[in-house]
Design an enzyme around this catalytic site. Sequence first.
Site, PDB file in Angstrom:
ATOM      1  N   HIS A 197       1.885   4.609  -2.759  1.00  0.00           N
ATOM      2  CA  HIS A 197       1.988   6.055  -2.505  1.00  0.00           C
ATOM      3  C   HIS A 197       3.384   6.571  -2.869  1.00  0.00           C
ATOM      4  O   HIS A 197       3.524   7.649  -3.471  1.00  0.00           O
ATOM      5  CB  HIS A 197       1.714   6.346  -1.029  1.00  0.00           C
ATOM      6  N   HIS A 221       0.832  -1.211   0.000  1.00  0.00           N
ATOM      7  CA  HIS A 221       0.000   0.000   0.000  1.00  0.00           C
ATOM      8  C   HIS A 221       0.865   1.259   0.000  1.00  0.00           C
ATOM      9  O   HIS A 221       0.676   2.161  -0.835  1.00  0.00           O
ATOM     10  CB  HIS A 221      -0.906  -0.027   1.233  1.00  0.00           C
ATOM     11  N   GLU A 222       1.800   1.318   0.942  1.00  0.00           N
ATOM     12  CA  GLU A 222       2.645   2.508   1.054  1.00  0.00           C
ATOM     13  C   GLU A 222       3.595   2.619  -0.142  1.00  0.00           C
ATOM     14  O   GLU A 222       3.958   3.733  -0.548  1.00  0.00           O
ATOM     15  CB  GLU A 222       3.434   2.469   2.366  1.00  0.00           C
TER      16      GLU A 222
END
Length: 315
Positions: free
Chosen positions: A22, A18-19
């Site tokens: 980003h 997920h990160e």
Amino acid sequence: MVNVLVGLLGLGLVVFVHELGHLIAARASGITVEAFSIGWGRKIWSFHRGGTEYRVGWLPLGGYCKMQGEHALMRAWQERSSRIDVQTGDFYAAKPWKRIIVLAAGPLVNFFFAVVVLAVIAIIGYSSFSFPNRIVLVSDFVPDQEGSADLAGLQSGDYIRSINGEEVSSFRDLQMQISRAARQDLQITYERDGQTATVTVTPEMDLSSGAGRIGVFPWITPVVSSVIEGSSADIAGFRAGDEITAVNGTPIDHTIALDYLLRRDRGATATVSVQRDGQSRDLTVVPGVSEDGSMVIGIVWQAEERRSPSFGPVS
């Protein structure tokens, strides 16, 4: 403990992906990423590359991608300022559509990562455990509980071979097909004494869940797979591989009959006959009572292992 560690590892992997989404989107949008961390709390290891500090925190829960100037809007609100002070590389210095992409990148990468993981699992295949596609009528052991299976003429001991032409090879298959067909006519093919026949069964709707049900239990041969440590069965001396044949002298064929006989005497000490290494022996057990009223003695029943079909990459 092993399950907890595996769960934390899985959570850490999901957070990392997920990160990472980003991070990649932010760097591609010209936003400076000050820190990329897996885990929270004090860092236990880190290194710098490309203006970003990569960290591993001591608490393996969560993580974060810290972008330069990402709290500028909050500071402007707190200071009641009508403008956001930004500099090159700040999150709010990027165009709005770029900021949207950066924020959406995390969940989007998670979505595609899930697709890839499930595809790999489907290609490799996996094992699951279930009980046979043989049934026991609820009405045989619960008064006034005649169900759709009774009305259609099914009997305890029948093997369910297919539903609407779709093969049924385990009780799990049976449950899945019936649960999604409440109040729909189903053509169920069963086997009894070596002969097959087909009947129409209309599952009732369980009003608490909306799932279909026909009033059957799984026919589970009472063979012990494992015994829960410290349970009544453990104290009584049950072992993996034991096959229960009788309770207080009454022969049984499946675990539903076992529970029925233990429930009938409700908590009383029971003499349970088992077959072990070709010999019969009697064990004395004091069952407990669960919240739903069933009897608990601490035995995990032997289930059938099934291997899923393996699909090709395109499928």
